[in-house]
Design an enzyme around this catalytic site. Structure first.
Site, PDB file in Angstrom:
ATOM      1  N   SER A  53       0.842  -1.190   0.000  1.00 27.08           N
ATOM      2  CA  SER A  53       0.000   0.000   0.000  1.00 27.08           C
ATOM      3  C   SER A  53       0.883   1.247   0.000  1.00 27.08           C
ATOM      4  O   SER A  53       1.682   1.430  -0.921  1.00 27.08           O
ATOM      5  CB  SER A  53      -0.965  -0.028   1.188  1.00 27.08           C
ATOM      6  OG  SER A  53      -1.977   0.932   1.026  1.00 27.08           O
ATOM      7  N   ASP A  72      -9.880  -4.206  -5.181  1.00 27.56           N
ATOM      8  CA  ASP A  72      -9.281  -3.240  -4.257  1.00 27.56           C
ATOM      9  C   ASP A  72      -9.847  -1.845  -4.522  1.00 27.56           C
ATOM     10  O   ASP A  72      -9.640  -1.282  -5.598  1.00 27.56           O
ATOM     11  CB  ASP A  72      -7.757  -3.240  -4.441  1.00 27.56           C
ATOM     12  CG  ASP A  72      -7.023  -2.460  -3.364  1.00 27.56           C
ATOM     13  OD1 ASP A  72      -7.680  -1.689  -2.634  1.00 27.56           O
ATOM     14  OD2 ASP A  72      -5.794  -2.616  -3.273  1.00 27.56           O
ATOM     15  N   HIS A  91      -7.892  -5.106  -1.060  1.00 29.01           N
ATOM     16  CA  HIS A  91      -6.661  -4.466  -0.608  1.00 29.01           C
ATOM     17  C   HIS A  91      -5.834  -5.353   0.325  1.00 29.01           C
ATOM     18  O   HIS A  91      -4.616  -5.289   0.315  1.00 29.01           O
ATOM     19  CB  HIS A  91      -7.005  -3.152   0.096  1.00 29.01           C
ATOM     20  CG  HIS A  91      -5.833  -2.252   0.310  1.00 29.01           C
ATOM     21  ND1 HIS A  91      -5.140  -1.678  -0.735  1.00 29.01           N
ATOM     22  CD2 HIS A  91      -5.221  -1.815   1.445  1.00 29.01           C
ATOM     23  CE1 HIS A  91      -4.157  -0.930  -0.253  1.00 29.01           C
ATOM     24  NE2 HIS A  91      -4.182  -1.005   1.058  1.00 29.01           N
TER      25      HIS A  91
END
Length: 275
Positions: free
Chosen positions: A96, A190, A236
């Site tokens: 991320s 995501d 995610h």
């Protein structure tokens, strides 16, 4: 970063430096006599590690964000200076925003690293933060700033991994240069970091590699391995099942083991002891 565990260090240690708050690759899955796992936490509070608190975190936001990347690079340089490893023999892992970190560090010091693992990396930060229609963008202004402001636009463009990876062709065509291998992942569902971010980043890097191969004499380019995996049934956080998650981790380990040639460790040790 927290203190390095005190144990004998091999002559050619290979430390993955996780950019995430906790190592995304469990240390027990890595051969300890060949690899030194190190967890680096530059300018980011962590609930289990001592840190100076909120001022430390605030000191690397907005127009000081590059400090995070420089601190992370300083950790790798320190490990090399102290002979725990050497430049070009370091793997870094981040997910991320940590994926943005490893992407930015890759652009700044490509020769320092041997391999990059980037999970759902936030590598097109400028594009994303310019799109106010995305549900999470307004809330992220307090972290990065609003690129609608000229000063923030130019500053964010200066470290955005996608915007700054156009150097790959020129870098690879210089004799002796080696570009790190990359394993990037994304999740089709995501909604925090779109799968297209990593896809665009990987495509641009691959285009640079292809241009370098086309320009250089046959065989003169040390072509890196660039792997991109999109999980078609994940978001995610990656796979949700316990065993599916372990399969994802095993791919990270397999990628790093391949890059550092540490497959079949016991067999190699046996052969070296019994020539």
């Amino acid at each position: 970063s927290h203190p390095i565990p005190s144990h004998p260090i091999p002559s050619h240690p290979i430390p993955p430096l996780p950019a995430t708050p906790l190592p995304s690759i469990p240390s027990r899955l890595i051969p300890s006599h060949l690899v030194l796992p190190v967890s680096s936490h530059p300018t980011a509070p962590h609930p289990f590690l001592p840190h100076p608190g909120e001022p430390w975190y605030q000191a690397a936001k907005f127009l000081s964000k590059r400090r995070t990347f420089l601190d992370f690079i300083a950790v790798a340089d320190k490990l090399a200076d102290e002979k725990y490893t050497s430049a070009g023999n370091v793997a870094i892992v981040g997910g991320s925003a940590g994926g943005m970190l490893v992407g930015a560090c890759l652009n700044m010091r490509p020769s320092l690293f041997k391999a990059i693992v980037a999970h759902v990396p936030f590598v097109t930060i400028l594009d994303t933060m310019l799109d106010g229609e995305l549900p999470l963008t307004p809330g992220e202004f307090k972290e990065w700033g609003n690129p609608g402001d000229e000063f923030y636009f130019e500053y964010m463009r200066s470290y955005c991994p996608y915007e700054n990876c156009g150097f790959v062709k020129d870098f690879l065509t210089k004799p002796g240069n080696r570009f790190p291998s990359i394993f990037a992942t994304a999740g089709l569902s995501d909604y925090r970091v779109g799968y297209y971010e990593a896809a665009k980043w990987v495509a641009r890097i691959r285009a640079g590699i292809a241009a370098a191969k086309a320009e250089a004499p046959d065989g003169s380019i040390d072509e890196p391995l660039i792997v991109f995996e999109t999980n078609m049934a994940a978001g995610h956080a990656g796979a949700s099942g316990r065993f599916d998650r372990l399969k994802e981790v095993s791919r990270d380990v397999a990628f790093l083991a391949t890059e550092f040639d540490v497959q079949d460790v016991l067999g190699k040790l046996y052969l070296s002891a019994n020539p």
